[in-house]
Write a protein that holds these residues in place. Sequence first.
Motif, PDB file in Angstrom:
ATOM      1  N   ARG A 165      15.419 -26.353  25.514  1.00 46.12           N
ATOM      2  CA  ARG A 165      15.844 -27.639  24.949  1.00 46.12           C
ATOM      3  C   ARG A 165      16.784 -27.450  23.760  1.00 46.12           C
ATOM      4  NH1 ARG A 165      14.439 -30.233  20.767  1.00 46.12           N
ATOM      5  NH2 ARG A 165      12.782 -28.761  20.270  1.00 46.12           N
ATOM      6  N   VAL A 186      13.869 -27.930  29.001  1.00 48.72           N
ATOM      7  CA  VAL A 186      14.200 -29.221  29.620  1.00 48.72           C
ATOM      8  C   VAL A 186      14.757 -28.938  31.010  1.00 48.72           C
ATOM      9  CG1 VAL A 186      14.685 -30.509  27.526  1.00 48.72           C
ATOM     10  CG2 VAL A 186      16.521 -29.214  28.589  1.00 48.72           C
ATOM     11  N   TYR A 225      22.934 -35.808  23.305  1.00 51.22           N
ATOM     12  CA  TYR A 225      22.749 -34.385  23.067  1.00 51.22           C
ATOM     13  C   TYR A 225      23.910 -33.873  22.214  1.00 51.22           C
ATOM     14  CZ  TYR A 225      19.120 -34.096  26.703  1.00 51.22           C
ATOM     15  OH  TYR A 225      17.986 -34.241  27.442  1.00 51.22           O
TER      16      TYR A 225
END
Lengths: 147, 772
Positions: B455, B486, B591
Amino acid sequence: MSRTGIPACLVGAHRREAIVLADPITSDVRSHIVGTTAVVYASDYLNKLTGERIERECKKQLDSGCRTLVIDFSDTGIVNSIAVSILLGIIDIAEKREARVVFSDVNDQTVQLFEMLGVIKHVVLAKDEQEALNLFSPPTQTQAMSH
Amino acid sequence: MNNPGEMRQVLGRVKREEFAGRAAELDRIVAHALTAEGSTADRGLLILLAPLAGVSELLRQAYDRIFHRQENVVPVYFALPATETTAVSVAIEFLNTFLLQYIACRRNEPALADAPLTLNDMAALAPAADVDWIEQLVAAYNQQRFSDDDRALVRFCLSAPSRVPDHGGRPFVMFDCVQLSAYDDDAVPLATEIVRTLVSFDLPYVFAGLRREVAYTFDRAGINASSLETIRLERLTADDASTLISSMARRLDVTVNEETRDLLIQQLEGSPLFITALLQAARSKHVALNSYLACERLYVEELMGGTLGNYFASALYRVTSDSDIRGAIVRLLSESATSKVGGASPTVSFKTWCQRLKLDAIEVEKILRRLHTQELVNWDGNTVDGEGGPEAWKDYLRSRFRLDALREPRALVFADLMAAALKRAPEKIARHFRQGANLRIREMLSRFSSQRVPRLLFDSAEFSDVHKGGTADEIVAALDADTDLVRLPQVFHTTSGVSFSPELRQFSDEENCAIAHAFDGATYTDANEVVWMVAKIESKLAAGLDLTRLWLDRLEAVANRRIFLRIQIWLIANEGFDEQAYNLLKARGAYASSQQQFELLSARLSEGEGPAAHAGDPDEFEFVLPMSSDSELLAANTAEQIARRAQFTPEAINQIKTAIVEACINASEHSLSPDRKIYQRFRVEDDKLVITIASRGIVPSNIENRNTAAAVFESVQPSAGLGLDSGEEYGDAAEQRRGWGLKLIQTLMDEVEFERVDEGTSLRMVKYLRKG
């Protein structure tokens, strides 16, 4: 019913070797009777099929008047979740009939599984068959003297 | 067979070892010649050509390879001439070519393959075994050619290969039909006759042509082309074009350096035709291509009066032989190209074309179809997009328009064109390098396929906190050990952001922003559909708040306009983001990565690529078991052996066994599997055992619309059953207690999740090694 037509629990021997075989047409589960206790032996792998055979055998023993069911897992290596649900069904049935259920000689892996699925709270565990039989049987003379 | 390296050229114009970039296609054609047989569909090989991709040399090379094998297959290569005007003359030329090449191959005399012989000469040269049928063929031809039936004559000539008797060589005809549109207006429909004749052959064949033309031709002939084996030829890749330029420059003794080589590749867009033309022009004019200036001067010369210009002039001539109409087309396309708004492609209606060309709809349709076939425009029936064609085509249009329509002096047009080309050159190369870097955004997105990655790679601030100051090896090792993962989505389409919103061009290079359509989770459902919007922000330092907000707003605006229901924005900045920008990104669910994180992710995704990655791996085991009573026990026992070998503790081994049993039961019970099989893969890694249990069939309802295994576990929790470790009250019916399998697996294993598969389910379970 046994082949003789007499309730199985009334004709069973007190020793493990004296096994009364269940009806081969409906089940090949080994079992024997000690007083009003039926000892039923689980197979090496307990799945839906073998679980249902045990269930049938236990029902049969309860129908025959047994007050205690000992299911022995000494030969059992692995139990799957379907079999666990069937075992819980057996516990249900036994409770309704005011009978007791003891699981004996359960390996660590299966104990862990029973713990995870909450089975342990509804059943008594015994180290082995003898301990299971002793749990609900009056002590024999020999045992009483040894105390 | 002769050594290919020493092979003498027969029809090939370059040596085998200098023929760049088409090795796989060449092998396929040769293999087809030698092996194709059976049904009509199996005998035909279509080569669908992108304009300027070049196919002639490929077919000539194939000819030479087959010729030199001297097996029973006799190659025949025939290119429709651009200069012939009638179907009859083409058909007669084909008959001549066929006989000439047949005899050359049968006699193993390469020089005969293009010798100027008459039919009677050929009959005289025929090998003894072929004399009879060749003489009969020539006699029949002499009868046929005096009849009034042109169509019958065309058919007779085209079908000549099928007249070879069984004891003769087996002809393999390769039709190079790039010039097919030149025969559109003939009384005999040549394209249809060729296709029908080839299809009726009991022989293997190749039909090569412009991709849009081939589809149209087969459709018109009433033949389904989709069942034929197909090769799609694009222009050369940069690497192949580089090889071609280097080898050809060496052969022609033309000086090029790395800079000019890269420029030629970009300027000529990997076209072997243009590359060859320019290098040959350099040779004939004794020009050293050692500077941008030299390259661009030669390019403009060739465009305004050399091979490049002739190529486009011929292309336009094939569209229409009327010079006034050609002038009008040039004017229309030039004007529409200069009227771009906001970077969007210029489109003109069909009606406008009719008005501007002063022609009726049928004539304009014919013209547009030809332009469309050559991909000089994109025409959808209603509108004409003039954005098609290579850059050189646009330069050609510009120069012709100024010369022919505006009557500007040639010297001025030349100077302006060259100045523009010179100014464009460094931009083009810089863009190429940026594209190289930015293509990786799209490339990387296209590699997203439900992998699990740390992640941290999507969190610039946390990554910096944890890894700042770490060496590359240390960071990679830490990421390898990271268990906070993830799951990436499975991307099924990527494109530039500009494709969705042309105005993004104003803010960054087209390649700096990419949009990927994808699915999260295990199933293709509306709920799982997600659009990733990725942009690389130009910023030397950590990107600041204003710039970050601007990009977030832009991308969200595009998402709103295009009605993307669920999006994931991912911004990448060279040095990550400053605190305010990072907080904004977090708040808006985006992100954030630095270039370093981007590269680390890229490396991780590349690692797992290719089918060979696991092939022959001694630590991977695969089993297929039938779905039958107790078969899960076999799986459990297998796992036990593998886990024991990997030194798992007895307790862990038991847990693995139980989990596998449950997974197999789940696969058997829920999938309605058509093949009733369970596919199992065990992979031992340094610190873990990864087990995958898959089955075909339907996706169980408890998995559908769920993104994670955890969600599945929630869904299968029986309402009246037991809770794990809880000892809650349980119901009466055994059926109510069912559905514990997945929950059990989750308890027993360290990681559990459903992998993306097209059909059925694939459950991936991981148990970490904790040596006891």
